[in-house]
Write a protein that holds these residues in place. Structure first.
Motif, PDB file in Angstrom:
ATOM      1  N   THR A  31       0.839  -1.287   0.028  1.00 56.77           N
ATOM      2  CA  THR A  31      -0.126   0.076  -0.008  1.00 56.77           C
ATOM      3  C   THR A  31       0.852   1.197   0.088  1.00 56.77           C
ATOM      4  OG1 THR A  31      -0.164  -0.029   2.324  1.00 56.77           O
ATOM      5  CG2 THR A  31      -2.004  -1.021   1.250  1.00 56.77           C
ATOM      6  N   GLU A  32       2.070   0.932   0.236  1.00 54.76           N
ATOM      7  CA  GLU A  32       3.070   2.358   0.282  1.00 54.76           C
ATOM      8  C   GLU A  32       3.854   2.248  -1.135  1.00 54.76           C
ATOM      9  OE1 GLU A  32       5.902   1.708   3.539  1.00 54.76           O
ATOM     10  OE2 GLU A  32       4.221   1.645   4.971  1.00 54.76           O
ATOM     11  N   PRO A  33       3.916   3.500  -1.528  1.00 56.07           N
ATOM     12  CA  PRO A  33       4.535   3.743  -2.922  1.00 56.07           C
ATOM     13  C   PRO A  33       6.009   3.555  -2.769  1.00 56.07           C
ATOM     14  CG  PRO A  33       4.104   5.831  -1.922  1.00 56.07           C
ATOM     15  CD  PRO A  33       3.188   4.730  -0.969  1.00 56.07           C
ATOM     16  N   LEU A  34       6.633   3.010  -3.835  1.00 55.65           N
ATOM     17  CA  LEU A  34       7.789   2.510  -4.115  1.00 55.65           C
ATOM     18  C   LEU A  34       8.733   3.619  -4.749  1.00 55.65           C
ATOM     19  CD1 LEU A  34       9.694   0.296  -2.791  1.00 55.65           C
ATOM     20  CD2 LEU A  34       9.479  -0.550  -5.188  1.00 55.65           C
ATOM     21  N   THR A  35       9.561   4.143  -4.122  1.00 54.73           N
ATOM     22  CA  THR A  35      10.215   5.606  -4.800  1.00 54.73           C
ATOM     23  C   THR A  35      11.573   4.834  -5.761  1.00 54.73           C
ATOM     24  OG1 THR A  35      11.915   5.675  -2.886  1.00 54.73           O
ATOM     25  CG2 THR A  35       9.721   6.909  -2.971  1.00 54.73           C
ATOM     26  N   VAL A  36      12.058   5.578  -6.582  1.00 52.45           N
ATOM     27  CA  VAL A  36      13.221   5.248  -7.222  1.00 52.45           C
ATOM     28  C   VAL A  36      14.511   5.060  -6.336  1.00 52.45           C
ATOM     29  CG1 VAL A  36      15.089   6.122  -9.048  1.00 52.45           C
ATOM     30  CG2 VAL A  36      12.577   6.606  -9.417  1.00 52.45           C
ATOM     31  N   ALA A  37      14.636   6.092  -5.376  1.00 53.17           N
ATOM     32  CA  ALA A  37      15.628   5.795  -4.222  1.00 53.17           C
ATOM     33  C   ALA A  37      15.458   4.231  -3.584  1.00 53.17           C
ATOM     34  CB  ALA A  37      15.337   6.782  -3.261  1.00 53.17           C
ATOM     35  N   GLY A  38      14.134   4.026  -3.305  1.00 56.28           N
ATOM     36  CA  GLY A  38      14.031   2.750  -2.525  1.00 56.28           C
ATOM     37  C   GLY A  38      14.283   1.545  -3.421  1.00 56.28           C
ATOM     38  N   VAL A  39      13.927   1.601  -4.684  1.00 55.99           N
ATOM     39  CA  VAL A  39      14.511   0.610  -5.893  1.00 55.99           C
ATOM     40  C   VAL A  39      15.950   0.386  -5.566  1.00 55.99           C
ATOM     41  CG1 VAL A  39      14.256  -0.589  -8.216  1.00 55.99           C
ATOM     42  CG2 VAL A  39      12.499   0.566  -6.994  1.00 55.99           C
ATOM     43  N   SER A  40      16.547   1.427  -5.919  1.00 59.14           N
ATOM     44  CA  SER A  40      18.189   1.726  -6.048  1.00 59.14           C
ATOM     45  C   SER A  40      18.630   1.075  -4.756  1.00 59.14           C
ATOM     46  CB  SER A  40      18.510   2.993  -6.310  1.00 59.14           C
ATOM     47  OG  SER A  40      17.873   3.639  -7.479  1.00 59.14           O
ATOM     48  N   GLY A  41      18.253   1.434  -3.591  1.00 58.29           N
ATOM     49  CA  GLY A  41      18.452   0.970  -2.293  1.00 58.29           C
ATOM     50  C   GLY A  41      18.566  -0.542  -2.212  1.00 58.29           C
ATOM     51  N   LEU A  42      17.536  -1.012  -2.795  1.00 55.44           N
ATOM     52  CA  LEU A  42      17.110  -2.444  -2.523  1.00 55.44           C
ATOM     53  C   LEU A  42      18.000  -3.378  -3.651  1.00 55.44           C
ATOM     54  CD1 LEU A  42      15.228  -5.076  -1.871  1.00 55.44           C
ATOM     55  CD2 LEU A  42      14.017  -4.384  -3.981  1.00 55.44           C
ATOM     56  N   PHE A  43      18.155  -2.719  -4.855  1.00 54.87           N
ATOM     57  CA  PHE A  43      19.342  -3.483  -5.662  1.00 54.87           C
ATOM     58  C   PHE A  43      20.771  -3.322  -5.141  1.00 54.87           C
ATOM     59  CE2 PHE A  43      22.354  -3.078  -9.168  1.00 54.87           C
ATOM     60  CZ  PHE A  43      22.198  -4.211  -9.821  1.00 54.87           C
ATOM     61  N   ILE A  44      21.048  -2.312  -4.754  1.00 55.47           N
ATOM     62  CA  ILE A  44      22.566  -1.903  -4.025  1.00 55.47           C
ATOM     63  C   ILE A  44      22.517  -3.186  -2.946  1.00 55.47           C
ATOM     64  CG2 ILE A  44      24.233  -0.645  -2.765  1.00 55.47           C
ATOM     65  CD1 ILE A  44      22.992   1.697  -4.579  1.00 55.47           C
ATOM     66  N   ARG A  45      21.769  -3.026  -2.031  1.00 55.39           N
ATOM     67  CA  ARG A  45      21.816  -4.119  -0.840  1.00 55.39           C
ATOM     68  C   ARG A  45      21.907  -5.426  -1.364  1.00 55.39           C
ATOM     69  NH1 ARG A  45      17.315  -3.309   1.326  1.00 55.39           N
ATOM     70  NH2 ARG A  45      16.338  -5.194   1.229  1.00 55.39           N
ATOM     71  N   GLU A  46      20.792  -5.833  -2.177  1.00 57.86           N
ATOM     72  CA  GLU A  46      20.657  -7.172  -2.392  1.00 57.86           C
ATOM     73  C   GLU A  46      21.772  -7.709  -3.333  1.00 57.86           C
ATOM     74  OE1 GLU A  46      18.302  -9.811  -2.581  1.00 57.86           O
ATOM     75  OE2 GLU A  46      16.876  -8.822  -1.145  1.00 57.86           O
ATOM     76  N   ALA A  47      22.029  -6.861  -4.657  1.00 58.54           N
ATOM     77  CA  ALA A  47      22.945  -7.456  -5.584  1.00 58.54           C
ATOM     78  C   ALA A  47      24.451  -7.027  -5.172  1.00 58.54           C
ATOM     79  CB  ALA A  47      22.762  -6.764  -6.830  1.00 58.54           C
ATOM     80  N   LEU A  48      24.677  -5.874  -5.164  1.00 60.84           N
ATOM     81  CA  LEU A  48      26.235  -5.603  -4.615  1.00 60.84           C
ATOM     82  C   LEU A  48      26.597  -6.333  -3.457  1.00 60.84           C
ATOM     83  CD1 LEU A  48      26.433  -1.825  -5.998  1.00 60.84           C
ATOM     84  CD2 LEU A  48      27.032  -4.089  -7.337  1.00 60.84           C
ATOM     85  N   GLY A  49      25.717  -6.329  -2.487  1.00 66.89           N
ATOM     86  CA  GLY A  49      25.882  -6.780  -0.932  1.00 66.89           C
ATOM     87  C   GLY A  49      26.046  -8.243  -1.573  1.00 66.89           C
ATOM     88  N   GLY A  50      25.147  -8.860  -2.203  1.00 68.32           N
ATOM     89  CA  GLY A  50      25.495 -10.430  -2.220  1.00 68.32           C
ATOM     90  C   GLY A  50      26.700 -10.551  -2.861  1.00 68.32           C
ATOM     91  N   LEU A  51      27.249  -9.895  -3.751  1.00 69.18           N
ATOM     92  CA  LEU A  51      28.644 -10.090  -4.353  1.00 69.18           C
ATOM     93  C   LEU A  51      29.607  -9.922  -3.175  1.00 69.18           C
ATOM     94  CD1 LEU A  51      28.143  -8.276  -7.858  1.00 69.18           C
ATOM     95  CD2 LEU A  51      28.173 -10.746  -7.295  1.00 69.18           C
ATOM     96  N   LEU A  52      29.874  -8.848  -2.627  1.00 70.36           N
ATOM     97  CA  LEU A  52      30.602  -8.477  -1.380  1.00 70.36           C
ATOM     98  C   LEU A  52      30.727  -9.711  -0.430  1.00 70.36           C
ATOM     99  CD1 LEU A  52      32.738  -6.740  -0.243  1.00 70.36           C
ATOM    100  CD2 LEU A  52      30.856  -5.510   0.760  1.00 70.36           C
ATOM    101  N   TYR A  53      29.379  -9.965  -0.240  1.00 69.41           N
ATOM    102  CA  TYR A  53      29.321 -11.069   0.883  1.00 69.41           C
ATOM    103  C   TYR A  53      29.700 -12.459   0.291  1.00 69.41           C
ATOM    104  CZ  TYR A  53      26.804 -14.570   3.970  1.00 69.41           C
ATOM    105  OH  TYR A  53      26.614 -15.491   4.879  1.00 69.41           O
ATOM    106  N   GLY A  54      29.353 -12.871  -1.026  1.00 70.76           N
ATOM    107  CA  GLY A  54      30.265 -13.846  -1.230  1.00 70.76           C
ATOM    108  C   GLY A  54      31.776 -13.858  -1.255  1.00 70.76           C
ATOM    109  N   GLY A  55      32.338 -12.829  -1.633  1.00 68.89           N
ATOM    110  CA  GLY A  55      33.879 -12.790  -1.666  1.00 68.89           C
ATOM    111  C   GLY A  55      34.174 -12.705  -0.133  1.00 68.89           C
TER     112      GLY A  55
END
Length: 428
Positions: free
Chosen positions: A192-216
């Motif tokens: 019910t809450e609107p998703l902002t561009v900043a929210g999507v960007s933060g999600l991507f950085i945390r999930e994708a880049l965080g996953g690669l860093l965590y894998g390292g």
């Protein structure tokens, strides 16, 4: 029966079917397992009609008790991705790094948008107009090629190395990207809450880049443990820590577990193994992970066939099911051919590269697990009796079965032609 008992019986059945499929040399083994499991599902459905629903309903109840989404996304996926990544050669991957990045990231976004737009337009013609966010949701879950299905089939067919590494590299990385896109669109569709561009960007950085860093980080920890180990049994068992505890840790940290498994597997296979293990020891490690990969693959493709028992084919959904395959193929074709217009300006590729990437873009359990993760009880249109989850499950299952049984059985001819061209170019 308990979930453990069901899993034990399914594991035994998968090994029996795997044994049967190994004697049928016409098709690749995972395709044969899926076909045999589908045949078994049809027999069970027929038996239910002939002898009464109790035969059918008992099996369905037991299968429903087994959480397929949790079993795949939180269980088998980590092991299979890590096993596949261990075999990726970093020097070859570097040669195709830009192509893999564009196909895995931009290609997944393009495919999601095209499939979503086509489904939105066609649903209007079918008189059942879907919300655009629901259409994009289907695009997001079906766009990533399934690394389990792709690696199980493509790897054994002997495609030219440059094509094989693109197919394998894309499939290993785009599932993590696809999961991030899927989560973001799910929040748009159901929150019910609107998703902002900043929210999507933060999600991507945390999930994708965080996953690669965590894998390292996981790879660095395991490297130290392997260096400290003196027993062969220990280092074999220690590699299990990454796809088990390491994957759980990724979920707890809110980073992409699939991308972490890929990153750690590539580092361990290309850095730790050559430095720390003798050639004979690497052979033992390779055999160990090949055994794990083979078992989980057999179990997964058996489950894909048996999931037919859990799909409800409502008469109103048949057109959506039939149109799902061409919609996905159009999205896949455009997401491959458009980037290749740019790729071919800078490098020469086999003339069959695009065709193999399109036709070898198999879908499997990952897409079904994402579809199963959708909330039940969300009606497509207010007051209707058509559940969104049921609709997307039917469409996803149609695409998965088509990709494995049709694309998987016909792609060897394309690979044979590409190999012939490759050999002809190598001759003086």
């Amino acid at each position: 029966m308990t979930s453990y008992e069901i899993l034990c019986l399914l594991s035994a059945l998968s090994l029996v079917i795997s044994l049967i499929s190994s004697r049928l040399h016409r098709w690749q083994q995972t395709i044969t397992i899926t076909a045999l499991a589908l045949g078994l599902s049809l027999i069970i459905l027929a038996a239910g009609k002939i002898f009464g629903v109790s035969v059918y309903s008992t099996l369905v109840t037991d299968l429903e008790q087994l959480d397929f989404k949790a079993l795949l996304l939180n269980g088998m996926l980590g092991f299979l991705l890590f096993a596949g990544a261990l075999q990726i050669k970093l020097n070859v991957l570097k040669q195709q790094r830009w192509e893999i990045f564009v196909l895995a990231f931009i290609g997944t976004l393009v495919s999601t948008a095209i499939i979503g737009a086509l489904l939105y337009l066609l649903s209007g013609f079918l008189g059942l107009q879907l919300n655009f966010s629901y259409c994009l949701l289907f695009g997001a879950l079906i766009s990533p090629t399934d690394p389990i299905a792709v690696l199980a089939i493509i790897k054994q067919l002997g495609a030219p190395e440059d094509i094989a590494i693109q197919v394998e590299g894309e499939s290993l990385f785009n599932d993590g990207i696809g999961l991030v896109i899927f989560v973001a669109i799910s929040q748009v569709a159901f929150s019910t809450e609107p998703l902002t561009v900043a929210g999507v960007s933060g999600l991507f950085i945390r999930e994708a880049l965080g996953g690669l860093l965590y894998g390292g980080i996981l790879a660095a920890i395991l490297h130290g443990m392997l260096h400290f180990s003196e027993e062969r049994t220990q280092y074999l068992l220690m590699t299990l820590l990454i796809p088990s505890a390491g994957y759980v840790g990724a979920d707890m940290l809110g980073v992409s577990g699939p991308l972490a498994m890929v990153a750690s597997g590539i580092i361990i296979g290309n850095v730790s193994v050559p430095k720390l293990l003798a050639e004979s020891e690497w052979g033992h490690l390779e055999s160990f992970w090949l055994l794990i990969e083979s078992f989980f693959n057999s179990l997964l493709f058996l489950l894909l066939g048996l999931l037919l028992l859990l799909i409800h084919f409502d008469a109103e959904l048949w057109w959506f099911m039939l149109l799902a395959v061409p919609i996905v193929l159009i999205g896949r074709t455009l997401s491959i051919y458009l980037p290749y217009i740019g790729f071919r300006r800078f490098r020469h590729y086999n003339s069959y590269a695009e065709k193999i990437l399109v036709w070898g873009g198999l879908r499997g359990g990952l897409a079904l697990a994402m579809a199963m993760s959708l909330p039940a009880g969300v009606m497509i249109i207010s007051g209707s009796n058509i559940d969104l989850r049921e609709l997307l499950m039917v469409m996803t299952y149609a695409v998965v079965v088509f990709s494995i049984l049709v694309q998987g059985t016909t792609i060897p001819s394309l690979i044979d032609k590409s190999n012939a061209e490759h050999e002809a170019q190598r001759k003086p």
